[in-house]
Design an enzyme around this catalytic site. Structure first.
Site, PDB file in Angstrom:
ATOM      1  N   PHE A 144      13.987  62.498  14.262  1.00  0.00           N
ATOM      2  CA  PHE A 144      14.898  61.636  13.509  1.00  0.00           C
ATOM      3  C   PHE A 144      15.757  60.749  14.410  1.00  0.00           C
ATOM      4  O   PHE A 144      16.715  60.143  13.953  1.00  0.00           O
ATOM      5  CB  PHE A 144      15.814  62.494  12.622  1.00  0.00           C
ATOM      6  CG  PHE A 144      15.058  63.386  11.676  1.00  0.00           C
ATOM      7  CD1 PHE A 144      14.553  62.871  10.490  1.00  0.00           C
ATOM      8  CD2 PHE A 144      14.810  64.713  11.983  1.00  0.00           C
ATOM      9  CE1 PHE A 144      13.829  63.681   9.618  1.00  0.00           C
ATOM     10  CE2 PHE A 144      14.083  65.527  11.124  1.00  0.00           C
ATOM     11  CZ  PHE A 144      13.597  65.017   9.940  1.00  0.00           C
ATOM     12  N   CYS A 196       9.744  51.515  12.897  1.00  0.00           N
ATOM     13  CA  CYS A 196       9.643  52.677  12.010  1.00  0.00           C
ATOM     14  C   CYS A 196       9.751  52.337  10.525  1.00  0.00           C
ATOM     15  O   CYS A 196       8.772  52.489   9.799  1.00  0.00           O
ATOM     16  CB  CYS A 196      10.699  53.718  12.394  1.00  0.00           C
ATOM     17  SG  CYS A 196      10.336  54.511  13.975  1.00  0.00           S
ATOM     18  N   LYS A 212      17.673  45.613  16.083  1.00  0.00           N
ATOM     19  CA  LYS A 212      19.038  46.098  15.909  1.00  0.00           C
ATOM     20  C   LYS A 212      19.725  46.108  17.263  1.00  0.00           C
ATOM     21  O   LYS A 212      19.038  46.044  18.304  1.00  0.00           O
ATOM     22  CB  LYS A 212      19.048  47.479  15.271  1.00  0.00           C
ATOM     23  CG  LYS A 212      18.483  48.585  16.139  1.00  0.00           C
ATOM     24  CD  LYS A 212      18.768  49.894  15.449  1.00  0.00           C
ATOM     25  CE  LYS A 212      18.501  51.073  16.331  1.00  0.00           C
ATOM     26  NZ  LYS A 212      18.902  52.328  15.756  1.00  0.00           N
ATOM     27  N   ASN A 262      13.271  58.160   5.785  1.00  0.00           N
ATOM     28  CA  ASN A 262      13.141  56.728   6.066  1.00  0.00           C
ATOM     29  C   ASN A 262      13.073  55.913   4.779  1.00  0.00           C
ATOM     30  O   ASN A 262      13.657  54.833   4.689  1.00  0.00           O
ATOM     31  CB  ASN A 262      11.918  56.454   6.943  1.00  0.00           C
ATOM     32  CG  ASN A 262      12.224  56.693   8.410  1.00  0.00           C
ATOM     33  OD1 ASN A 262      13.351  57.020   8.759  1.00  0.00           O
ATOM     34  ND2 ASN A 262      11.238  56.526   9.268  1.00  0.00           N
ATOM     35  N   LYS A 278       3.072  52.295  32.712  1.00  0.00           N
ATOM     36  CA  LYS A 278       4.281  52.900  32.143  1.00  0.00           C
ATOM     37  C   LYS A 278       4.622  54.186  32.879  1.00  0.00           C
ATOM     38  O   LYS A 278       5.777  54.428  33.239  1.00  0.00           O
ATOM     39  CB  LYS A 278       4.034  53.178  30.654  1.00  0.00           C
ATOM     40  CG  LYS A 278       5.264  53.568  29.890  1.00  0.00           C
ATOM     41  CD  LYS A 278       4.964  53.768  28.409  1.00  0.00           C
ATOM     42  CE  LYS A 278       5.063  52.478  27.618  1.00  0.00           C
ATOM     43  NZ  LYS A 278       4.933  52.672  26.173  1.00  0.00           N
ATOM     44  N   ARG A 280       9.683  45.114  17.517  1.00  0.00           N
ATOM     45  CA  ARG A 280       8.602  45.334  16.549  1.00  0.00           C
ATOM     46  C   ARG A 280       9.126  45.005  15.144  1.00  0.00           C
ATOM     47  O   ARG A 280      10.165  45.504  14.734  1.00  0.00           O
ATOM     48  CB  ARG A 280       8.123  46.796  16.621  1.00  0.00           C
ATOM     49  CG  ARG A 280       7.395  47.099  17.913  1.00  0.00           C
ATOM     50  CD  ARG A 280       6.972  48.561  18.003  1.00  0.00           C
ATOM     51  NE  ARG A 280       8.084  49.446  18.270  1.00  0.00           N
ATOM     52  CZ  ARG A 280       7.956  50.763  18.499  1.00  0.00           C
ATOM     53  NH1 ARG A 280       6.765  51.320  18.482  1.00  0.00           N
ATOM     54  NH2 ARG A 280       9.016  51.508  18.741  1.00  0.00           N
TER      55      ARG A 280
HETATM   56  P1  NAD Z   1       5.656  53.689  21.307  1.00  0.00           P
HETATM   57  O1  NAD Z   1       4.626  52.690  20.941  1.00  0.00           O
HETATM   58  O2  NAD Z   1       6.904  53.259  22.006  1.00  0.00           O
HETATM   59  O3  NAD Z   1       4.996  54.837  22.200  1.00  0.00           O
HETATM   60  C1  NAD Z   1       3.732  55.388  21.974  1.00  0.00           C
HETATM   61  C2  NAD Z   1       3.141  55.782  23.337  1.00  0.00           C
HETATM   62  O4  NAD Z   1       1.965  56.548  23.140  1.00  0.00           O
HETATM   63  C3  NAD Z   1       2.748  54.599  24.221  1.00  0.00           C
HETATM   64  O5  NAD Z   1       3.373  54.719  25.482  1.00  0.00           O
HETATM   65  C4  NAD Z   1       1.224  54.706  24.324  1.00  0.00           C
HETATM   66  O6  NAD Z   1       0.706  54.238  25.536  1.00  0.00           O
HETATM   67  C5  NAD Z   1       1.052  56.204  24.187  1.00  0.00           C
HETATM   68  N1  NAD Z   1      -0.309  56.641  23.816  1.00  0.00           N
HETATM   69  C6  NAD Z   1      -1.205  56.052  22.971  1.00  0.00           C
HETATM   70  N2  NAD Z   1      -2.336  56.761  22.909  1.00  0.00           N
HETATM   71  C7  NAD Z   1      -2.164  57.849  23.709  1.00  0.00           C
HETATM   72  C8  NAD Z   1      -2.969  58.969  24.039  1.00  0.00           C
HETATM   73  N3  NAD Z   1      -4.171  59.135  23.503  1.00  0.00           N
HETATM   74  N4  NAD Z   1      -2.472  59.886  24.901  1.00  0.00           N
HETATM   75  C9  NAD Z   1      -1.243  59.748  25.440  1.00  0.00           C
HETATM   76  N5  NAD Z   1      -0.436  58.712  25.153  1.00  0.00           N
HETATM   77  C10 NAD Z   1      -0.890  57.767  24.312  1.00  0.00           C
HETATM   78  O7  NAD Z   1       6.033  54.421  19.916  1.00  0.00           O
HETATM   79  P2  NAD Z   1       7.394  55.185  19.528  1.00  0.00           P
HETATM   80  O8  NAD Z   1       8.397  54.231  19.000  1.00  0.00           O
HETATM   81  O9  NAD Z   1       7.783  56.088  20.644  1.00  0.00           O
HETATM   82  O10 NAD Z   1       6.900  56.030  18.272  1.00  0.00           O
HETATM   83  C11 NAD Z   1       6.048  57.147  18.415  1.00  0.00           C
HETATM   84  C12 NAD Z   1       6.038  57.925  17.092  1.00  0.00           C
HETATM   85  O11 NAD Z   1       7.356  58.425  16.839  1.00  0.00           O
HETATM   86  C13 NAD Z   1       5.692  57.090  15.864  1.00  0.00           C
HETATM   87  O12 NAD Z   1       5.001  57.897  14.948  1.00  0.00           O
HETATM   88  C14 NAD Z   1       7.056  56.741  15.283  1.00  0.00           C
HETATM   89  O13 NAD Z   1       6.996  56.460  13.910  1.00  0.00           O
HETATM   90  C15 NAD Z   1       7.817  58.017  15.571  1.00  0.00           C
HETATM   91  N6  NAD Z   1       9.261  57.864  15.677  1.00  0.00           N
HETATM   92  C16 NAD Z   1       9.795  56.855  16.443  1.00  0.00           C
HETATM   93  C17 NAD Z   1      11.168  56.721  16.527  1.00  0.00           C
HETATM   94  C18 NAD Z   1      11.783  55.579  17.306  1.00  0.00           C
HETATM   95  O14 NAD Z   1      13.002  55.382  17.176  1.00  0.00           O
HETATM   96  N7  NAD Z   1      11.037  54.820  18.077  1.00  0.00           N
HETATM   97  C19 NAD Z   1      12.022  57.624  15.851  1.00  0.00           C
HETATM   98  C20 NAD Z   1      11.434  58.664  15.134  1.00  0.00           C
HETATM   99  C21 NAD Z   1      10.058  58.776  15.034  1.00  0.00           C
END
Ligand code: NAD
Length: 442
Positions: free
Chosen positions: A155, A269, A332, A217, A37, A339
């Site tokens: 958010f 989420c 969406k 949420n 990545k 997911r």
């Molecule tokens: P994601 O799975 O797309 O990304 C998570 C990333 O973290 C991955 O690239 C993974 O390789 C990396 N990772 C895992 N362990 C790690 C470590 N020890 N060190 C460094 N990197 C590491 O998840 P996401 O959708 O980006 O969500 C992340 C957080 O944000 C979650 O808590 C989610 O609920 C929150 N969130 C997401 C959104 C959204 O729209 N996706 C919006 C608001 C909040």
């Protein structure tokens, strides 16, 4: 003032946050454990679909403000502002959030903090997590009390991630009320361009900041399940839920957004966040919240089964030998995130019950293939619908809502359309000779 920032986790949230912080003028290092990545990101390639983000990413790589590394040491040497943006998925076989990735960042980063630093948590976590991690940071960091942890929930909406990061509705910051430290001053520095736009900035304690995100949420999920429960009543009475939503939505106290009946919510989420909320409320002994959100979850999951039944009925009572076209795989539109996608869940159930299912999505094909490799994937709308007995719109991409019913009629075996998002004009499709079925409509 330009700051040196590290962002841990470069997924949907972290990559967006890193690129947008660089866009604001900061020097940013994105850190991840997934080196493939990181390689893509460093080459200016976004490993997921998010409109407008590739341009921000490339611009800031080119101007030298955005780099990527797998090295925590490099991040600790480079930055004194750290954002935690790793995943907090649902625990396997439990409702609670799996905090192992957030814990891992703190356990690896804190021992490397040898100068005053602030860690801002952005991941969505149950209340109490930040206080626990704050204790760990102070225990592990060589600079002790000069390393602080604050919570700054995110958010952003996928599909609008750049706009939501650069121009959020509000910025929320939770700080340790016993020892507020420098976190607020540092956050004001980092978000200075936003604060100049008079975006509301709310500073509170750690638990409130954590709960703001989960409550937001939970409320959105409740609104969707509310209108879907009303849709069930509309179906029983012959009423029209779309007209009803328009009418109640004119009341400013209610509002029209998030009142579209359909196959329900999904994604990375809402489902896992309300389940984590249920688990947390249970642990804290707050039983009423527990019951409400369980019902929200079960109304939502019921929509998927309902949709499968609607498709079976439309296919003449059995899926055996039926061809079903599924348009949409992402949870969406304007996202490739599959997911907990209701669309894929429904497609999978229908196939398991004997139909030949052909799926098409403008952006989510690769992710869908990985999650459901046994489904058949088409290269475009036309081939997905070729010889179909039933066409199902399960994600409201613009490309699907603007389909020409006369054109599509040339591909199918039978003109039957199920509008799982109530996003088509029933009259338009019926006038073109289709049998149209929506949700909560006569
Ligand atoms: P994601 O799975 O797309 O990304 C998570 C990333 O973290 C991955 O690239 C993974 O390789 C990396 N990772 C895992 N362990 C790690 C470590 N020890 N060190 C460094 N990197 C590491 O998840 P996401 O959708 O980006 O969500 C992340 C957080 O944000 C979650 O808590 C989610 O609920 C929150 N969130 C997401 C959104 C959204 O729209 N996706 C919006 C608001 C909040």
């Amino acid at each position: 003032m330009s700051r040196k920032i590290a962002v841990f986790g470069t997924g949907y949230l972290g990559a967006t946050h890193a690129a947008c912080m660089a866009e604001l003028g900061h020097d940013v290092l994105g850190v991840d454990v997934d080196e493939a990545k990181l390689g893509k990101l460093a080459a200016g390639e976004l490993p997921f679909y998010e409109p407008g983000l590739p341009e921000v990413l490339r611009r800031n790589i080119e101007n030298g403000r955005l780099r990527f590394t797998p090295s925590y040491q490099e991040a600790a040497d480079f930055a004194d502002v750290h954002f935690v943006a790793v995943g907090t998925p649902q625990k396997h076989g439990e409702l609670a959030a799996d905090l192992r990735y957030v814990d891992a960042v703190i356990e690896s980063l804190a021992p490397l903090l040898s100068r005053p630093s602030v860690i801002f948590g952005k991941s969505t976590v149950p209340a109490g997590t930040a206080a626990r991690l704050n204790g760990r940071v102070r225990e592990l960091a060589p600079v002790r009390d000069q390393a602080e942890l604050a919570w700054n929930p995110e958010f952003l909406r996928e599909g609008f991630a750049v706009k939501d990061t650069l121009h959020p509705d509000r910025i929320v910051l939770g700080v340790d009320s016993a020892r507020p430290g420098n976190a607020e001053a540092v956050a004001r520095d980092v978000y200075a361009p936003q604060l100049e736009q008079n975006i509301p900035f709310l500073v509170t304690d750690l638990a409130t900041a954590e709960l703001v995100k989960t409550s937001a949420n939970a409320f959105l999920a409740t609104k969707i399940s509310f209108i879907n429960a009303i849709a069930e009543v509309c179906e029983a009475t012959g009423a029209d839920v779309s007209v009803l939503a328009d009418a109640i939505g004119h009341d400013a106290r209610i509002g029209r957004r998030f009142l579209n009946a359909g196959i329900g919510f999904g994604g990375g989420c809402l489902p896992k966040d309300i389940r984590a909320f249920i688990a947390m409320a249970g642990e804290l002994g707050a039983g009423q919240a527990f019951a409400l959100l369980r019902e929200v979850d079960s109304i939502n999951m019921r929509r998927r089964n309902k949709m499968v039944e609607l498709a079976r009925e439309a296919a003449g009572g059995s899926f055996i030998g039926a061809r079903i076209a599924v348009l949409g795989a992402a949870f969406k539109p304007d996202s490739d995130d599959v997911r907990d996608s209701p669309a894929l869940n429904i497609a999978g159930q229908i196939q398991l019950q004997g139909a030949a299912v052909s799926v098409y999505d403008p952006e989510a094909m690769q992710n869908a293939r990985q999650l459901f490799p046994t489904l058949q994937y088409a290269t475009d709308v036309c081939s997905a619908c070729s010889g179909a007995d039933v066409v199902m719109i399960l994600t409201e991409w613009g490309q699907f809502t603007s389909l020409d019913p006369y054109e599509l009629a040339k591909s199918v075996r039978q003109r039957t359309i199920i509008d799982g998002r109530n996003c088509l004009s029933p009259e338009g499709w019926r006038n073109a000779g289709w049998t149209y079925r929506g949700i909560g409509k006569p």
